[in-house]
Enzyme design. Structure first.
Site, short mmCIF file in Angstrom:
data_model
loop_
_atom_site.label_atom_id
_atom_site.label_comp_id
_atom_site.label_asym_id
_atom_site.label_seq_id
_atom_site.Cartn_x
_atom_site.Cartn_y
_atom_site.Cartn_z
N TYR A 72 -0.25 5.98 -13.04
CA TYR A 72 -0.28 7.33 -12.46
C TYR A 72 1.10 7.98 -12.52
CZ TYR A 72 -4.94 6.74 -10.41
OH TYR A 72 -6.28 6.57 -10.22
N LYS B 259 1.23 -11.48 18.60
CA LYS B 259 0.72 -10.11 18.67
C LYS B 259 0.38 -9.62 17.26
CE LYS B 259 5.42 -8.28 18.52
NZ LYS B 259 6.35 -7.26 18.99
#
Length: 375
Positions: free
Chosen positions: A260, A39
């Site tokens: 950042y 899956k």
């Protein structure tokens, strides 16, 4: 020095590792049929790659009918089990025609089966009747399941009793024994009946519960189903290696900030490597201190925040032979995806599944040669 001619985050997928892990399932559960879970695009590894490597499996397991269709479209004839079952009478009829076996976990699905039995039974398909043994996600309560089983048997259906553990990764969790006892009690009441309750962790934990089918998932892909046991201790090999390259090197003085938010400040002259990968590729942003990458077999700690397209690593203590263009391993043998997941307060499953299509896929056959290449 290796020239960098383009941005190239990539995953390398090993057929030999996937086949090794499949054989590991066979060794641990030698008397059970194996339903390989593929899956979510084979846990992010690519359905075509996984099916090719797992051709010796007894069956495949997927979440829903759209995933099952892919298996048939690729030409594979093995049984396929839909672990969430179907979502409409039309899907039940399609599943019957395409020879997909369905998990039935709620009353509406029972009614669809009873209303349309003929093609399903003609194709000798079994209903996987799911017990809610205590996880409280999907499944029928014990009394509901007994009633449904009697109705389905009276209509001529063959049944597999199934359930799912909530805490198989924590063998001593008290809910495990509660679930096991509930399951065994129902199984006894429904004998003779086939049964399946073992996912990856349960395959290792409880050989007495292997029954007719085991359902390996994460162990196939070489990650650990446990928090406290690493994959290689279970003789599992990582199927996916996430890689990129150094695209720049900065020489940064003391008390300079990186990335950042200026979250990291240097405390020494620092040789800083910039790697072409970030959260836009699926590499996690919320990493805690201690995460690292591997370059030429050396561990390079991450510094500062991961950005959308780039991350920074500390090369200061690594050999000066490391240069722009060198290959960087984000996860694979070292570090493992489980380790990176732990530094992100999550599990390896999530990281494997969330890589984006921006990352090139390179599938290697058992001899290590390129089998499939995307992007």
């Amino acid at each position: 020095m290796t020239a960098v001619t383009k941005r190239q985050p990539r995953i390398e997928l090993s057929t030999s590792a996937l086949q090794h892990n499949f054989k590991r399932v066979r060794k641990v559960a030698p008397h059970s049929k194996v339903v390989c879970m593929v899956k979510a695009d084979a846990y992010g590894h690519g359905i075509e790659f996984a099916l090719n490597a797992l051709q010796d499996t007894d069956a495949f397991g997927v979440a829903c009918i759209s995933e099952a269709r892919q298996i048939r479209q690729l030409g594979y004839k093995q049984p396929v089990t839909l672990i969430e079952g179907v979502f409409s009478p039309a899907e039940w009829i399609e599943a019957s025609q395409q020879q997909f076996e369905c998990v039935v976990h709620q009353q509406q699905q029972v009614q669809w089966a009873l209303a349309h039995p003929h093609t399903y039974q003609k194709n000798n398909l079994k209903i996987w009747l799911k017990l809610n043994s205590g996880m409280n996600r999907l499944g029928l309560q014990p009394d509901e399941l007994l009633t449904a089983a009697l109705k389905l048997r009276a209509a001529g259906f063959e049944l597999v009793l199934t359930m799912h553990f909530a805490n198989a990764d924590v063998p001593d969790h008290p809910l495990n024994q509660q679930q096991i006892q509930t399951f065994l009690h129902l199984k006894q009441q429904l004998e003779p009946i086939e049964a399946s309750c073992c996912n990856s962790a349960a395959i290792f934990n409880w050989p007495e519960l292997h029954f007719n089918y085991v359902r390996p998932g994460i162990m196939l892909y070489g990650a650990s189903p446990y928090d406290n046991i690493i994959a290689n201790k279970l003789d599992l090999r990582p199927v996916m290696h996430l890689k990129s390259n150094l695209i720049a090197i900065q020489h940064v003085n003391v008390e300079q900030v990186i990335g950042y938010g200026s979250r990291f400040t240097t405390t020494r002259p620092t040789r800083l490597g910039i790697v072409a990968i970030g959260y836009g590729d699926g590499y996690p942003r919320a990493l805690t201190h201690g995460a690292y990458v591997s370059i030429q077999g050396h561990e390079a700690p991450l510094l500062g925040r991961v950005s959308m397209d780039l991350l920074a690593v500390d090369l200061t203590d690594l050999p000066t032979s490391i240069h722009i263009g060198d290959e960087v391993t984000l996860w694979g043998d070292n570090p493992s995806v489980d380790l990176i997941a732990k530094h992100n307060n999550t599990i390896g499953y999530e990281l494997l599944c969330r890589l984006t299509q921006r990352v090139k896929r390179i599938s290697l056959n058992a001899e290590g040669n390129i089998l499939i290449k995307s992007n």
